[in-house]
Scaffold this motif. Structure first.
Motif, PDB file in Angstrom:
ATOM      1  N   LEU A 104      -3.539  -6.368  -0.124  1.00 26.25           N
ATOM      2  CA  LEU A 104      -2.897  -5.072   0.089  1.00 26.25           C
ATOM      3  C   LEU A 104      -2.146  -5.082   1.416  1.00 26.25           C
ATOM      4  O   LEU A 104      -2.751  -5.280   2.471  1.00 26.25           O
ATOM      5  CB  LEU A 104      -3.955  -3.960   0.077  1.00 26.25           C
ATOM      6  CG  LEU A 104      -3.470  -2.528  -0.039  1.00 26.25           C
ATOM      7  CD1 LEU A 104      -2.793  -2.282  -1.387  1.00 26.25           C
ATOM      8  CD2 LEU A 104      -4.637  -1.550   0.135  1.00 26.25           C
ATOM      9  N   ASP A 162     -10.543  -5.598  -1.738  1.00 31.09           N
ATOM     10  CA  ASP A 162      -9.157  -5.806  -1.314  1.00 31.09           C
ATOM     11  C   ASP A 162      -9.122  -6.642  -0.034  1.00 31.09           C
ATOM     12  O   ASP A 162      -9.999  -6.508   0.836  1.00 31.09           O
ATOM     13  CB  ASP A 162      -8.451  -4.471  -1.040  1.00 31.09           C
ATOM     14  CG  ASP A 162      -7.956  -3.788  -2.304  1.00 31.09           C
ATOM     15  OD1 ASP A 162      -7.891  -4.449  -3.352  1.00 31.09           O
ATOM     16  OD2 ASP A 162      -7.627  -2.583  -2.225  1.00 31.09           O
ATOM     17  N   THR A 196      -7.734   2.144  -0.613  1.00 36.21           N
ATOM     18  CA  THR A 196      -8.041   0.768  -1.007  1.00 36.21           C
ATOM     19  C   THR A 196      -9.196   0.782  -2.007  1.00 36.21           C
ATOM     20  O   THR A 196      -9.722   1.842  -2.349  1.00 36.21           O
ATOM     21  CB  THR A 196      -8.443  -0.076   0.210  1.00 36.21           C
ATOM     22  OG1 THR A 196      -9.753   0.329   0.642  1.00 36.21           O
ATOM     23  CG2 THR A 196      -7.465   0.102   1.364  1.00 36.21           C
ATOM     24  N   ARG A 197      -9.612  -0.408  -2.423  1.00 33.70           N
ATOM     25  CA  ARG A 197     -10.833  -0.548  -3.232  1.00 33.70           C
ATOM     26  C   ARG A 197     -11.657  -1.696  -2.668  1.00 33.70           C
ATOM     27  O   ARG A 197     -11.162  -2.561  -1.917  1.00 33.70           O
ATOM     28  CB  ARG A 197     -10.519  -0.784  -4.706  1.00 33.70           C
ATOM     29  CG  ARG A 197      -9.671  -1.982  -5.008  1.00 33.70           C
ATOM     30  CD  ARG A 197     -10.065  -2.648  -6.329  1.00 33.70           C
ATOM     31  NE  ARG A 197     -11.295  -3.422  -6.192  1.00 33.70           N
ATOM     32  CZ  ARG A 197     -11.934  -4.001  -7.204  1.00 33.70           C
ATOM     33  NH1 ARG A 197     -11.469  -3.890  -8.430  1.00 33.70           N
ATOM     34  NH2 ARG A 197     -13.031  -4.706  -7.002  1.00 33.70           N
ATOM     35  N   THR A 228     -12.276  -5.485   2.522  1.00 32.21           N
ATOM     36  CA  THR A 228     -13.012  -4.215   2.393  1.00 32.21           C
ATOM     37  C   THR A 228     -14.324  -4.488   1.660  1.00 32.21           C
ATOM     38  O   THR A 228     -14.324  -4.789   0.460  1.00 32.21           O
ATOM     39  CB  THR A 228     -12.173  -3.177   1.627  1.00 32.21           C
ATOM     40  OG1 THR A 228     -11.685  -3.754   0.406  1.00 32.21           O
ATOM     41  CG2 THR A 228     -10.986  -2.729   2.460  1.00 32.21           C
ATOM     42  N   ALA A 277       0.837  -1.205   0.000  1.00 29.77           N
ATOM     43  CA  ALA A 277       0.000   0.000   0.000  1.00 29.77           C
ATOM     44  C   ALA A 277       0.867   1.248   0.000  1.00 29.77           C
ATOM     45  O   ALA A 277       1.875   1.319   0.704  1.00 29.77           O
ATOM     46  CB  ALA A 277      -0.916   0.006   1.211  1.00 29.77           C
ATOM     47  N   VAL A 282     -12.119   3.576   0.842  1.00 27.70           N
ATOM     48  CA  VAL A 282     -12.435   2.363   0.097  1.00 27.70           C
ATOM     49  C   VAL A 282     -13.166   2.792  -1.175  1.00 27.70           C
ATOM     50  O   VAL A 282     -14.336   3.179  -1.129  1.00 27.70           O
ATOM     51  CB  VAL A 282     -13.301   1.391   0.928  1.00 27.70           C
ATOM     52  CG1 VAL A 282     -13.562   0.108   0.137  1.00 27.70           C
ATOM     53  CG2 VAL A 282     -12.647   1.081   2.267  1.00 27.70           C
ATOM     54  N   VAL A 289      -6.872  -6.704   3.027  1.00 26.92           N
ATOM     55  CA  VAL A 289      -5.843  -5.868   3.639  1.00 26.92           C
ATOM     56  C   VAL A 289      -5.134  -6.654   4.741  1.00 26.92           C
ATOM     57  O   VAL A 289      -5.779  -7.117   5.692  1.00 26.92           O
ATOM     58  CB  VAL A 289      -6.442  -4.562   4.218  1.00 26.92           C
ATOM     59  CG1 VAL A 289      -5.333  -3.705   4.839  1.00 26.92           C
ATOM     60  CG2 VAL A 289      -7.171  -3.788   3.137  1.00 26.92           C
TER      61      VAL A 289
END
Length: 480
Positions: free
Chosen positions: A61, A100, A96-97, A147, A41, A176, A102
């Motif tokens: 991520l 993801d 982020t999207r 996410t 990230a 996000v 994380v």
């Protein structure tokens, strides 16, 4: 051989069909979105934000964040020990999207004094990650989360006493983005409001500890953007060009106060209310709750300095919740003409207006030891007391408040300037060839503070360089 070729051709065709099918597939939930490879990230310090996710696929991520307890200035001459995520207040921006996975590692620096953890409002899980991330100095903890919901979310420390950890600066934002990313804009910035509570009153110099009782009473000494009074002014001001679209990711760490976020001279074309899917259009001021966020977008149509404020306005001009966006470009007179004409308006007749008075003056507890400290403390007093009328560069406001920059009136008589600060001034004066007829009330500053602020003014903006002492102020004061 032919059989092998047929099987191979069939396998390739099946694989291609499968890929094409997956490429256009819409997953029922974000939980079902598969991750594609691993990536580190990009974390940024305010007011910067990482690059947009665009149309990238969901990734594993990797987020590595370090907790640091460190001393820094909250305003000129006033220090505070901040507790930080990533060494800044607010903490590093995480982008982020949806979909993801994380993997989050929280490291507590061995020089720190206290254990900490992190509660990310973007997490679906106990404590937002807090239960899995409680970490002592010299250790680190790793946990992961998916996410699921697009939006702009606050993260903060949730170690007891929670309010104290947040009040010391332990908060930040995690974005996000939806699948496919947010629409592109020209500039993006990261801003977060916070309220601070110190043992000393606003402006009292030296290292100031946290005051728990003030925090409980919600009696903030400072309300600031990005951790300090001048974080978004002067050389730290945001920048843009005429015609650009600006997106601000605005959070409110609190711990107590709601923000009434406003940009003076602009209208928000879009506001993602509380950082979510709902979009309001043509908004003047947006409410951001403590522990909440908003995404605001607007196009800058004309050049100039645009002031960012918490429109609970005394917080802006007296406690620090003020920033600047400097816009360069050509004038657009059809949108904003500037001054068209000047006239005389005397509804109260020619009499001198009366000024309110009070005799309550608090002495400065730490007098300046040398010219360098005078200039430092004087700038602080100027920003707290004078900047609203006389402006950041001493340019004043046309037809209302005279300039202090290159001021012939100011430089002609130091004792007169001292007298004006001590006792106020009303009636007509001429400064640099222009006439002003307004009121300046006497300023509630101690002799030390008057000496400092005047020394700062005289040593700024091409003025005479005069040095004003406490003894000079007392001499003028005793003549009355």
């Amino acid at each position: 051989m032919k059989t092998i070729l047929k099987l191979t051709t069939f396998t390739v065709a099946l694989f291609m069909f499968s890929c094409m099918e997956n490429k256009g597939k819409e997953y029922a939930t974000a939980e079902e979105i598969p991750v594609n490879r691993e990536m580190q990230a990009e974390l940024t310090s305010p007011p910067n934000v990482p690059r947009p996710v665009g149309k990238r696929k969901a990734k594993k991520l990797i987020v590595n964040m370090e907790i640091l307890e460190q001393e820094s200035e909250i305003t000129n001459g006033v220090s505070y020990v901040y507790w930080t995520f990533g060494g800044t207040v607010p903490g590093s921006f995480i982008r982020t999207r949806v979909g993801d996975e994380v993997e989050f590692t929280l490291s507590n620096h061995p020089d720190n004094k206290l254990p900490h953890n992190i509660d990310l409002h973007a997490v679906n899980g106990p404590g937002g990650g807090a239960e899995s991330s409680f970490v002592a100095p010299g250790y680190e903890k790793t946990f992961s989360f998916k996410t699921l919901n697009p939006g702009l979310y606050v993260y903060h420390c949730a170690t007891a006493p929670v309010g104290m950890h947040i009040a010391n600066g332990m908060y930040g934002l995690i974005l996000v983005e939806p699948e496919g990313g947010l629409p592109p804009v020209d500039k993006e910035y990261y801003i977060m409001q916070g309220d601070f509570y110190t043992k000393g009153k606003n402006g009292e110099r030296g290292l100031q500890p946290f005051d728990m009782q003030k925090a409980i009473d919600e009696d903030a000494d400072y309300v600031v953007f990005n951790g300090s009074v001048d974080a978004l002014t002067g050389d730290n001001a945001l920048t843009a060009k005429v015609g650009e679209t600006i997106r601000l990711y605005v959070g409110n760490g609190g711990p107590n106060l709601v923000s009434s976020f406003h940009v003076i001279g602009e209208i928000f074309d879009k506001v993602h209310v509380e950082g979510g899917d709902m979009i309001n259009e043509n908004v003047q001021t947006t409410l951001i709750p403590a522990g909440g966020a908003a995404i605001v977008e607007f196009k800058v149509d004309v050049p100039g300095s645009f002031i960012l404020v918490d429109h609970s306005i005394f917080r802006a001009f007296n406690k620090g919740a003020l920033g600047m966006l400097n816009v360069e470009g050509e004038e657009r007179k059809k949108i904003y003409s500037g001054e068209i004409r000047e006239g005389i308006y005397l509804p109260e007749g020619p009499t001198i207006q009366a000024m309110p008075t009070t005799d309550e003056i608090v002495e400065s507890e730490i007098p300046a030891k040398n010219l360098e400290e005078q200039l430092k403390f004087g700038k602080q007093a100027y920003n707290q007391t004078c900047v609203a009328c006389h402006q950041a560069e001493g340019q004043g406001i046309a037809n209302a408040f005279p300039p202090l920059a290159k001021s012939d009136y100011l430089n002609a008589d130091v004792n007169r300037s001292i007298d004006i600060v001590l006792h106020g001034l009303s009636g007509e004066i001429t400064v640099n060839g222009d006439t002003y007829n307004s009121v300046m009330t006497k300023q509630m500053l101690s002799p030390d503070e008057i000496a400092n602020v005047l020394t700062y003014v005289y040593n700024s903006w091409d003025n005479s360089g005069a040095v004003v002492t406490k003894e000079m102020v007392l001499k003028v004061k005793n003549q009355k």
